[in-house]
Design an enzyme around this catalytic site. Structure first.
Site, PDB file in Angstrom:
ATOM      1  N   ASP A 227       0.860  -1.184   0.000  1.00 10.55           N
ATOM      2  CA  ASP A 227       0.000   0.000   0.000  1.00 10.55           C
ATOM      3  C   ASP A 227       0.895   1.232   0.000  1.00 10.55           C
ATOM      4  O   ASP A 227       1.646   1.463   0.956  1.00 10.55           O
ATOM      5  CB  ASP A 227      -0.916   0.002   1.230  1.00 10.55           C
ATOM      6  CG  ASP A 227      -1.825   1.213   1.261  1.00 10.55           C
ATOM      7  OD1 ASP A 227      -2.803   1.246   0.492  1.00 10.55           O
ATOM      8  OD2 ASP A 227      -1.550   2.135   2.054  1.00 10.55           O
ATOM      9  N   GLU A 323      -1.571  -1.850  -6.166  1.00  9.71           N
ATOM     10  CA  GLU A 323      -2.814  -1.178  -6.521  1.00  9.71           C
ATOM     11  C   GLU A 323      -2.704  -0.541  -7.897  1.00  9.71           C
ATOM     12  O   GLU A 323      -1.618  -0.136  -8.320  1.00  9.71           O
ATOM     13  CB  GLU A 323      -3.152  -0.100  -5.484  1.00  9.71           C
ATOM     14  CG  GLU A 323      -3.467  -0.635  -4.106  1.00  9.71           C
ATOM     15  CD  GLU A 323      -3.736   0.485  -3.123  1.00  9.71           C
ATOM     16  OE1 GLU A 323      -4.880   0.632  -2.681  1.00  9.71           O
ATOM     17  OE2 GLU A 323      -2.783   1.218  -2.810  1.00  9.71           O
ATOM     18  N   CYS A 377     -12.655  -4.190   6.091  1.00 10.67           N
ATOM     19  CA  CYS A 377     -12.060  -4.675   7.338  1.00 10.67           C
ATOM     20  C   CYS A 377     -11.269  -5.940   7.043  1.00 10.67           C
ATOM     21  O   CYS A 377     -11.798  -6.903   6.463  1.00 10.67           O
ATOM     22  CB  CYS A 377     -13.152  -4.954   8.374  1.00 10.67           C
ATOM     23  SG  CYS A 377     -12.523  -5.662   9.918  1.00 10.67           S
ATOM     24  N   CYS A 380     -13.084  -9.054   9.373  1.00 13.92           N
ATOM     25  CA  CYS A 380     -14.364  -9.695   9.073  1.00 13.92           C
ATOM     26  C   CYS A 380     -14.840  -9.451   7.652  1.00 13.92           C
ATOM     27  O   CYS A 380     -15.768 -10.116   7.196  1.00 13.92           O
ATOM     28  CB  CYS A 380     -15.439  -9.209  10.052  1.00 13.92           C
ATOM     29  SG  CYS A 380     -15.805  -7.439   9.922  1.00 13.92           S
ATOM     30  N   CYS A 396     -13.537  -0.873  12.796  1.00 19.52           N
ATOM     31  CA  CYS A 396     -14.617  -1.658  12.207  1.00 19.52           C
ATOM     32  C   CYS A 396     -15.853  -1.569  13.098  1.00 19.52           C
ATOM     33  O   CYS A 396     -15.771  -1.750  14.332  1.00 19.52           O
ATOM     34  CB  CYS A 396     -14.190  -3.114  12.042  1.00 19.52           C
ATOM     35  SG  CYS A 396     -15.456  -4.162  11.266  1.00 19.52           S
ATOM     36  N   CYS A 399     -16.883  -5.906  13.847  1.00 17.44           N
ATOM     37  CA  CYS A 399     -16.100  -6.750  14.763  1.00 17.44           C
ATOM     38  C   CYS A 399     -15.276  -5.953  15.760  1.00 17.44           C
ATOM     39  O   CYS A 399     -14.640  -6.538  16.641  1.00 17.44           O
ATOM     40  CB  CYS A 399     -15.188  -7.676  13.970  1.00 17.44           C
ATOM     41  SG  CYS A 399     -13.903  -6.816  13.034  1.00 17.44           S
ATOM     42  N   ASP A 406      -3.458   2.167   6.744  1.00 19.40           N
ATOM     43  CA  ASP A 406      -2.497   1.668   5.763  1.00 19.40           C
ATOM     44  C   ASP A 406      -2.159   0.198   6.005  1.00 19.40           C
ATOM     45  O   ASP A 406      -2.027  -0.588   5.050  1.00 19.40           O
ATOM     46  CB  ASP A 406      -1.230   2.513   5.783  1.00 19.40           C
ATOM     47  CG  ASP A 406      -1.480   3.948   5.330  1.00 19.40           C
ATOM     48  OD1 ASP A 406      -2.460   4.162   4.586  1.00 19.40           O
ATOM     49  OD2 ASP A 406      -0.703   4.840   5.703  1.00 19.40           O
TER      50      ASP A 406
END
Length: 501
Positions: A227, A323, A377, A380, A396, A399, A406
């Site tokens: 990332d 990406e 997330c 989950c 999140c 969860c 990042d």
């Protein structure tokens, strides 16, 4: 010296060396580069002359069959026409024999490629930003460059000289052992050489076909997700859960004070002025040279850091996930444009692409541009509807996972390596498919580019007509103004009659 034998496993690689030419050799280098620019300008004028002639004839009502024929811009056609004109044209008759034929071929090849790109862009066959018609190169602004493809092109056995056609043997500023050893061993063959003047120094780039053996990576069964960012250059999370952070060196920001001071010094000196014909002073040339050296140093530091990063990643992991960033769109952000350009996001992906394929034969996966790596997330698989850029911690709502955004994005990217076999892309669960929420029922949260107006054939813009009551009546195509009048659809390089061929 062993004879070069082409065989599988060869790649095309460039070797670049700085040169130290003497006064006469530098004059010859400038003459060759000037000849390439002159040939380019001749080709542009020769081809566009028929365009302007056709436009003028159409205004007088000349029939289509009687119009002046299109002049072809393919490289063989330009070479044939130039060889006929160089002996009689006053611009070349006195000095064209002083330079190698490769100098003129360089300019003609560049002109042919420019016309090809323009025609494909005009006819909608070329992706990317719309290209304009080729224009003449200015003697003051054009970059000095010349390419050699035939003749004597070699690196000398002493490792400190290179030989080029018509230019002779030129001393290199740095050893050429990296290419010389491969040539002597028979594992490389020089294809071409390009000389270029950049930041006050001459460089010679050799394009060679090199035999490269694939090297095994350190961790072939581990995938890594990268990332990229501004605060930290890269956050790397592998499939084992390990997270590493690469700090952003910020080379440009580190030299910004010196660059501003040098730029201020240049602006206070007497520089060139084309309107009055004023030449720059010696102090301006000295200050401008100092500014160029600072910029050159920043560029070299950035290149060195990115090469070390990408080489280490490609040599360690068996699968790399990156990406698909819209870097051109990100640069429109005036608050972050300087930092994004200094980080070099596009260069990182380019280097990873060829290093993973050509050096280690590992896999590289490019995540879809619309994949919500930061909003998903990693525990989950729940997806947030919105996550502003200033929020640096991911929390999140399902969860309760709390993680740096990042790190969370890097974990999700690493999980994409297993998505092809498990059917998911969530770091926390690779076996059970997760239901990903889609706010407002949309797959794409943002646009990569601005919406474009509908266009018809030849770049015509569709504009709605309105009645007196303000209601839309119908859509008509209004021709977009063209530099060459009504010449909207240009033929390709091969769409010529038998005589033009």
């Amino acid at each position: 010296m062993k004879r070069f034998q082409p065989q599988p496993g060869f790649v095309v690689q460039a070797y670049r060396f700085a040169l130290d030419p003497n006064a006469s050799q530098e004059a010859a280098l400038r003459s060759h580069c000037g000849a390439a620019r002159a040939a380019y300008n001749w080709a542009v004028g020769w081809v566009t002359a028929s365009w302007w002639q056709r436009t003028a004839e159409e205004t007088y009502g000349v029939a289509e069959v009687e119009l002046t024929e299109w002049r072809p811009w393919s490289l063989p056609s330009l070479r044939k026409a130039f060889n006929e004109a160089k002996k009689t044209d006053s611009r070349f008759a006195q000095w064209w024999e002083e330079n190698s034929k490769e100098a003129y071929s360089t300019g003609l090849a560049n002109a042919s490629a420019a016309f090809d790109n323009y025609a494909k862009s005009k006819n909608g066959k070329r992706r990317g930003k719309r290209m304009g018609a080729p224009r003449f190169k200015s003697k003051r602004k054009a970059r000095l460059a010349c390419r050699f493809t035939t003749g004597t092109i070699r690196v000398e056995a002493d490792g400190r000289h290179v030989t080029l056609p018509r230019l002779g043997t030129i001393r290199s500023h740095e050893p050429t052992a990296s290419l010389l050893i491969r040539v002597q061993a028979g594992t490389a063959r020089i294809l071409s050489a390009t000389v270029r003047h950049e930041r006050g120094r001459w460089f010679a780039s050799f394009q060679a076909e090199v035999k490269r053996d694939l090297k095994r990576v350190t961790r072939p069964d581990v995938a890594v997700g990268i990332d990229l960012g501004v605060k930290t250059l890269a956050v790397m999370a592998d499939s084992t859960g390990e997270i590493r952070t690469v700090p952003n060196p910020r080379h440009y920001d580190g030299a910004l004070t010196l660059l501003r001071r040098a730029s201020r010094t240049v602006s206070r000196r007497q520089g060139p002025d084309r309107r009055t014909g004023r030449k720059p002073s010696k102090r301006w040339e000295k200050a401008n040279s100092a500014l160029g050296q600072l910029q050159h140093r920043v560029a070299n530091l950035r290149t060195d850091a990115l090469n070390k990063l990408t080489t280490a990643v490609a040599a360690e992991y068996g699968t790399v996930v990156v990406e698909d960033l819209n870097v051109a769109g990100m640069l429109r952000n005036r608050r972050l444009a300087r930092q994004i350009a200094d980080a070099g996001f596009g260069e990182i992906r380019r280097q990873l692409d060829y290093k993973t394929r050509q050096r280690h034969a590992t896999h590289i996966i490019v995540a879809d541009r619309w994949y919500p790596s930061s909003k998903t997330c990693s525990g989950c698989g729940a997806v947030k509807a919105k996550l502003p850029l200033h929020v640096r911690t991911y929390e999140c709502d399902v969860c309760g996972l709390v993680l740096d955004r990042d790190d969370n994005a890097a974990l999700n990217l690493a999980a994409l390596a297993a998505a092809s076999t498990t059917g998911t892309g969530v770091a926390g669960d690779r076996d059970i498919p997760q239901a990903v929420s889609k706010p407002r029922g949309a797959d794409r949260k943002t646009r990569a580019t601005r919406p474009r107006r509908k266009t018809g054939r030849g770049g015509q813009v569709a504009q709605p007509c309105r009645t007196s009551g303000g209601q839309k009546r119908e859509t008509v195509l209004k021709p977009k103004p063209s530099r060459f009048g009504d010449v909207m659809d240009l033929p390709g390089r091969n769409a010529w009659n038998a005589e033009s061929r």
